[in-house]
Design a protein around this motif. Structure first.
Motif, mmCIF file in Angstrom:
data_model
loop_
_atom_site.group_PDB
_atom_site.id
_atom_site.type_symbol
_atom_site.label_atom_id
_atom_site.label_comp_id
_atom_site.label_asym_id
_atom_site.label_seq_id
_atom_site.Cartn_x
_atom_site.Cartn_y
_atom_site.Cartn_z
ATOM 1 N N GLY A 54 12.859 -0.347 -4.485
ATOM 2 C CA GLY A 54 13.919 0.539 -4.034
ATOM 3 C C GLY A 54 13.453 1.918 -3.648
ATOM 4 N N ARG A 55 12.157 2.147 -3.630
ATOM 5 C CA ARG A 55 11.577 3.439 -3.253
ATOM 6 C C ARG A 55 10.502 3.203 -2.195
ATOM 7 N N PRO A 56 10.908 2.919 -0.956
ATOM 8 C CA PRO A 56 9.926 2.542 0.070
ATOM 9 C C PRO A 56 8.868 3.605 0.340
ATOM 10 N N ALA A 57 9.246 4.876 0.293
ATOM 11 C CA ALA A 57 8.253 5.928 0.532
ATOM 12 C C ALA A 57 7.220 5.960 -0.583
ATOM 13 N N ALA A 58 7.688 5.798 -1.818
ATOM 14 C CA ALA A 58 6.758 5.781 -2.947
ATOM 15 C C ALA A 58 5.865 4.551 -2.898
ATOM 16 N N ALA A 59 6.455 3.390 -2.601
ATOM 17 C CA ALA A 59 5.665 2.159 -2.508
ATOM 18 C C ALA A 59 4.590 2.292 -1.442
ATOM 19 N N ALA A 60 4.962 2.881 -0.304
ATOM 20 C CA ALA A 60 3.981 3.077 0.773
ATOM 21 C C ALA A 60 2.886 4.038 0.353
ATOM 22 N N SER A 61 3.274 5.095 -0.326
ATOM 23 C CA SER A 61 2.299 6.081 -0.785
ATOM 24 C C SER A 61 1.316 5.485 -1.780
ATOM 25 N N GLY A 62 1.785 4.497 -2.552
ATOM 26 C CA GLY A 62 0.919 3.877 -3.538
ATOM 27 C C GLY A 62 -0.319 3.228 -2.950
ATOM 28 N N LEU A 63 -0.242 2.807 -1.700
ATOM 29 C CA LEU A 63 -1.387 2.167 -1.036
ATOM 30 C C LEU A 63 -2.299 3.159 -0.339
ATOM 31 N N ARG A 65 -4.398 5.514 -1.046
ATOM 32 C CA ARG A 65 -5.472 6.177 -1.779
ATOM 33 C C ARG A 65 -6.782 5.577 -1.313
ATOM 34 N N PHE A 66 -7.693 6.436 -0.906
ATOM 35 C CA PHE A 66 -8.925 5.963 -0.282
ATOM 36 C C PHE A 66 -10.133 6.562 -0.999
ATOM 37 N N SER A 67 -11.095 5.719 -1.302
ATOM 38 C CA SER A 67 -12.355 6.170 -1.888
ATOM 39 C C SER A 67 -13.491 5.818 -0.945
ATOM 40 N N ARG A 68 -14.649 6.328 -1.261
ATOM 41 C CA ARG A 68 -15.808 6.051 -0.420
ATOM 42 C C ARG A 68 -16.187 4.575 -0.458
ATOM 43 N N ALA A 69 -15.760 3.875 -1.498
ATOM 44 C CA ALA A 69 -16.147 2.471 -1.653
ATOM 45 C C ALA A 69 -15.470 1.557 -0.643
ATOM 46 N N LEU A 70 -14.379 1.993 -0.043
ATOM 47 C CA LEU A 70 -13.611 1.122 0.846
ATOM 48 C C LEU A 70 -14.267 1.000 2.213
ATOM 49 N N SER A 71 -14.342 -0.220 2.723
ATOM 50 C CA SER A 71 -14.837 -0.454 4.077
ATOM 51 C C SER A 71 -13.761 -0.085 5.082
ATOM 52 N N SER A 72 -14.134 -0.032 6.346
ATOM 53 C CA SER A 72 -13.153 0.260 7.394
ATOM 54 C C SER A 72 -12.052 -0.791 7.417
ATOM 55 N N LYS A 73 -12.422 -2.058 7.193
ATOM 56 C CA LYS A 73 -11.423 -3.131 7.163
ATOM 57 C C LYS A 73 -10.452 -2.939 5.997
ATOM 58 N N GLU A 74 -10.975 -2.602 4.835
ATOM 59 C CA GLU A 74 -10.114 -2.398 3.670
ATOM 60 C C GLU A 74 -9.185 -1.211 3.872
ATOM 61 N N ARG A 75 -9.669 -0.175 4.526
ATOM 62 C CA ARG A 75 -8.809 0.973 4.821
ATOM 63 C C ARG A 75 -7.689 0.575 5.780
ATOM 64 N N ALA A 76 -8.040 -0.227 6.771
ATOM 65 C CA ALA A 76 -7.032 -0.664 7.738
ATOM 66 C C ALA A 76 -5.967 -1.515 7.064
ATOM 67 N N ARG A 78 -5.007 -1.388 3.972
ATOM 68 C CA ARG A 78 -4.147 -0.514 3.167
ATOM 69 C C ARG A 78 -3.147 0.234 4.055
ATOM 70 N N LEU A 79 -3.605 0.702 5.200
ATOM 71 C CA LEU A 79 -2.709 1.423 6.093
ATOM 72 C C LEU A 79 -1.593 0.522 6.612
ATOM 73 N N VAL A 80 -1.959 -0.691 7.028
ATOM 74 C CA VAL A 80 -0.950 -1.629 7.524
ATOM 75 C C VAL A 80 0.049 -1.948 6.417
ATOM 76 N N GLY A 81 -0.447 -2.209 5.219
ATOM 77 C CA GLY A 81 0.434 -2.481 4.094
ATOM 78 C C GLY A 81 1.344 -1.310 3.779
#
Length: 409
Positions: A54-63, A65-76, A78-81
């Motif tokens: 019931g909190r779409p903005a919060a749910a979207a914000s939850g994804l 978060r990006f660290s150096r460990a994430l590949s470009s594919k993993e970042r993409a 997360r963004l799509v999700g």
């Protein structure tokens, strides 16, 4: 740990965070507005995150978060999700944990954090792999859905101690004026319902990955940390650091492990006890998943293993070794390759100093695993402990072996 065991652990955690509520797993795409719900992302069978229903903005914000460990594919991904959840895709996700208040309910973690932070908040819950120091980590969102804080929950004697330790570390780090480092602010540290809560600010991490190879640790930022906590040089064997390792050996309950560890320390002390070593601080878990780069500064979180009075450079070895083992598994060959990696080396260090540092790192991390394996959930790290202890034995022998005439290490 099986998927079912992981889900059971999450349900128990939610039950402690929402006392006075009936907590149950449900499969229903329609939200019960009389209750609070956390949605499994992407599913109960493969959970990565629990986000507030019931909190779409919060749910979207939850994804986001990006660290150096994430590949470009993993970042993409997360963004799509994130975009999908913002657009209302939670209706496609049926697996949930529902918290239904009883007639006379106790205050939930959300009510408590709202009081602590002075604004109404909701939370999501990270889903990590089972570790000896496993603890719930909450994302905290304000009315607009912005992630405003993270909360570490100490729910055992071990994790409560680590939470308090990180709070003390952040309080001390905040007294420094950092040029290259960005560190979360300590917002609150205290007890609630028998749980130790550490509330820290959320860093605004960058979507775009930092340049350079993943195996290369950021040396300039580490040097800033080391310079701020520089304690000068001292003989290794007379240092408080070394005496602490020797004392740790006496706390080891397993006779075989205790003997192997003590013999390794004795070899190092006999061959390099008079060596002058620079002592400073280390982050303690310096790895790509605990850092990011933004606007020329290194964002660094998860300070629960921070310590001072340790040899300079331990973070470099930890970074390369754990980046390598995450990719290739924890094995003797991976450890050997990591210790010899040019990414572990600092341009100002001699090969001999680097070799000693590698062995001191193995002694330090083995001490951590030896004690950790004796506590709750210690069986999780025992295979890793055996591998690291064997590596320490091997490399301490190599370090203490006489150098053939005319040869260099």
């Amino acid at each position: 740990m099986t998927a079912d065991q992981n889900v059971d652990r999450l349900v128990r955690t939610v039950g402690r965070l929402w006392p006075g509520h009936d907590v149950a797993l449900v499969t229903n795409r329609r939200r019960d507005r009389s209750a609070r719900e956390l949605i499994f992302v992407p599913s109960q069978a493969s959970p990565r995150l629990l986000v507030p229903a019931g909190r779409p903005a919060a749910a979207a914000s939850g994804l986001r978060r990006f660290s150096r460990a994430l590949s470009s594919k993993e970042r993409a991904v997360r963004l799509v999700g994130s975009y999908a959840l913002r657009a209302g895709a939670e209706g496609l996700l049926a697996d949930r944990i529902r918290m239904t208040p009883r007639a006379v309910g106790e205050a939930s973690i959300e009510q408590h954090l709202s009081e602590v932070l002075g604004t109404a908040v909701v939370v999501g819950l990270g889903v990590g792999s089972l570790r000896a120091n496993q603890k719930p980590i909450l994302q905290v969102f304000d009315r607009r859905g912005r992630c405003v804080a993270y909360v570490k929950v100490g729910d055992s004697e071990l994790t409560a101690g680590l939470v308090r330790q990180e709070g003390a570390a952040l309080a001390g780090l905040a007294k420094q004026d950092w040029r290259l480092l960005e560190i979360p602010a300590l917002l609150h540290l205290g007890d609630w319902q028998g749980l130790e809560l550490l509330v820290i600010s959320a860093l605004d991490t960058a979507v775009r990955p930092a340049g350079g190879p993943l195996l290369q640790p950021p040396l300039d930022a580490l040097d800033e940390l080391y310079d701020r906590y520089d304690e000068g040089s001292a003989a290794l064997a007379t240092s408080a650091y070394w005496q602490h390792l020797v004392g740790t050996a006496e706390e080891v309950e397993d006779a075989r492990q205790r003997t192997a560890y003590k013999e390794a320390l004795e070899r190092v002390e006999q061959s390099h006890g008079d060596e002058q070593v620079r002592f400073t601080a280390w982050h303690g878990d310096f790895a790509p998943w605990n850092l990011g780069m933004r606007r020329g500064r290194l964002q660094l979180w998860d300070w629960e293993r921070f310590a001072t009075g340790v040899p300079a450079g331990l973070d470099r070895v930890h970074y390369v070794l754990h980046t390598s083992t995450r990719a290739h598994g924890f094995s003797a060959d991976v450890i050997d390759t990591a210790l010899a990696s040019p990414h572990t080396h600092h341009p100002a260090w001699s090969p001999a100093a680097q070799e000693l540092l590698g062995v001191l790192y193995l002694a330090s991390i083995t001490a951590r695993y030896l004690l950790g394996s004796q506590g709750d959930q210690g069986e999780v790290i025992r295979p890793t402990l055996d591998t690291v202890l064997d590596a320490l034995t091997k490399h301490s022998r190599r370090l203490s072996a006489p150098t053939p005439k005319g040869a260099t290490r």
